[in-house]
Write an enzyme that holds these catalytic residues in place. Structure first.
Site, PDB file in Angstrom:
ATOM      1  N   SER A   1      45.143  54.599  22.130  1.00 56.66           N
ATOM      2  CA  SER A   1      45.609  55.559  21.127  1.00 56.66           C
ATOM      3  C   SER A   1      45.444  56.993  21.590  1.00 56.66           C
ATOM      4  O   SER A   1      46.229  57.864  21.190  1.00 56.66           O
ATOM      5  CB  SER A   1      44.862  55.344  19.808  1.00 56.66           C
ATOM      6  OG  SER A   1      45.133  54.060  19.278  1.00 56.66           O
TER       7      SER A   1
ATOM      8  N   HIS B   1      41.600  59.138  18.738  1.00 54.23           N
ATOM      9  CA  HIS B   1      42.913  59.560  18.252  1.00 54.23           C
ATOM     10  C   HIS B   1      42.990  61.085  18.166  1.00 54.23           C
ATOM     11  O   HIS B   1      43.989  61.695  18.565  1.00 54.23           O
ATOM     12  CB  HIS B   1      43.173  58.979  16.864  1.00 54.23           C
ATOM     13  CG  HIS B   1      43.201  57.482  16.813  1.00 54.23           C
ATOM     14  ND1 HIS B   1      42.086  56.698  17.036  1.00 54.23           N
ATOM     15  CD2 HIS B   1      44.228  56.623  16.545  1.00 54.23           C
ATOM     16  CE1 HIS B   1      42.418  55.422  16.906  1.00 54.23           C
ATOM     17  NE2 HIS B   1      43.699  55.342  16.620  1.00 54.23           N
TER      18      HIS B   1
END
Length: 345
Positions: A219, A284
């Protein structure tokens, strides 16, 4: 005898070249560098004019989108140009010069490896959904674990481990739908740089902000590419001619939010291997930070030298300072804070 023949392609090409040269003034002498290197590199400018003057491509006054009679591959290239580039002259240049050699191998290779490792782990653990809840999941030598942070390869190899098929699926879709077109336009070196920078920033961010948690998934790199692409669209809104761009941006943001929400929920869900928590969601955020800094500079400077952009060096310096800070933090902070880490897997 009284009829005047219509101007041929060479005449039309020369006329188009003159119009372009009005937008990009020539230097006073041939040996002098261009007056504005930040706008377009000398190599790019001369090559483009030469391509027009030699008639390699009949650049018409109409937009590339209006051209008819294109085959499937030409339509694909045109579609990619309109998806990623805000200026019509850049889109025509890309359409004319792209040869698919080399192909977008970086994103495809990374995606294939991620799927292969996931299938291997799924078979060995006999679990494909929420693999991360399996008691033996963290024993894999690719996962970043805070107790094993001295093993430097884990800051990068964690991208080949995913929490489950739901985690892998969204990352793969975003990598292929966003990463591959970006690599077709900007090349494997630039896109690979943004992707890897996002991956490393993600794991380092976790080691600083969520010190007891492991990290898995790609991610960080995916969010770096998608964030850079979305930011580039917003910053060049009027120039971007991709269809349904507002709706597609909304869908991309919803998908990213759902994935981020899943990661937050999993992080605070009761762990399957206490006292070690489930993987962190901070990677993230590290990827987003790279995307809106380094990534935006890369995407905004198509066919131009990044080393000539002052903003590029500013963001490179910021990234370097963060990496050095995180390295020293990992060496000294865990001991100084007397933090109780979960035992090694």
């Amino acid at each position: 005898m009284g009829e005047h023949p219509s101007p041929g392609p060479a005449v039309a090409a020369c006329a188009e070249a003159e119009r372009i040269e009005e937008l990009e003034p020539e230097p006073e002498a041939e040996e002098r560098p261009p007056a504005a290197p930040e706008d377009m590199s000398n190599k790019r400018s001369n090559s483009f004019r030469q391509a027009i003057l030699q008639g390699n491509r009949r650049l018409c006054s109409k937009a590339l989108l209006e051209e008819k009679g294109l085959n499937l591959s030409q339509r694909l290239i045109r579609h990619v140009a309109y998806e990623t580039l805000p200026r019509e002259i850049d889109r025509k240049w890309y359409y004319d010069s792209y040869t698919c050699c080399p192909p977008p191998w970086f994103m495809i290779t990374v995606t294939v490896l991620e799927v292969a490792f996931f299938l291997y782990n799924g078979v060995s653990l006999d679990q494909f959904v929420l693999q991360v809840t399996h008691p033996r999941y963290l024993k894999n030598s690719l996962v970043y674990h805070p107790q094993l942070r001295a093993q430097a390869w884990r800051y990068l190899t964690y991208i080949f481990m995913h929490a489950g098929i739901e985690h892998l699926g969204l990352n793969v879709v975003l990598q292929l739908l966003v990463g591959v077109p970006l690599e077709m336009v900007h090349g494997a070196t630039r896109i690979g740089l943004v992707y890897v920078a996002g991956v490393v920033a993600g794991s380092l961010a976790v080691s600083v902000a969520d010190m007891t948690a492991p990290v898995v998934g790609s991610s960080g790199g995916v969010y770096a590419l998608v964030s850079a692409h979305l930011a580039n669209i917003v910053m060049n809104w009027s120039g971007m001619k991709c269809q349904f761009k507002l709706l597609r941006m909304a869908v991309a943001l919803i998908c990213m939010s759902m994935e981020f929400g899943r990661a937050v929920w999993l992080r605070f869900h009761p762990s399957a291997y206490p006292p070690c928590p489930h993987p962190s969601f901070v990677a993230h955020l590290g990827g987003v930070a790279v995307g809106i800094t380094l990534g935006v500079v890369v995407l905004r400077n198509y066919e131009q030298r990044l080393q000539d952009q002052s903003l590029w060096w500013i963001f490179v310096a910021m990234y370097t300072v963060f990496v050095l800070f995180a390295v020293f933090w990992n060496i000294f902070a865990y001991t100084l804070l007397d933090l109780k880490l979960p035992p090694p897997p």
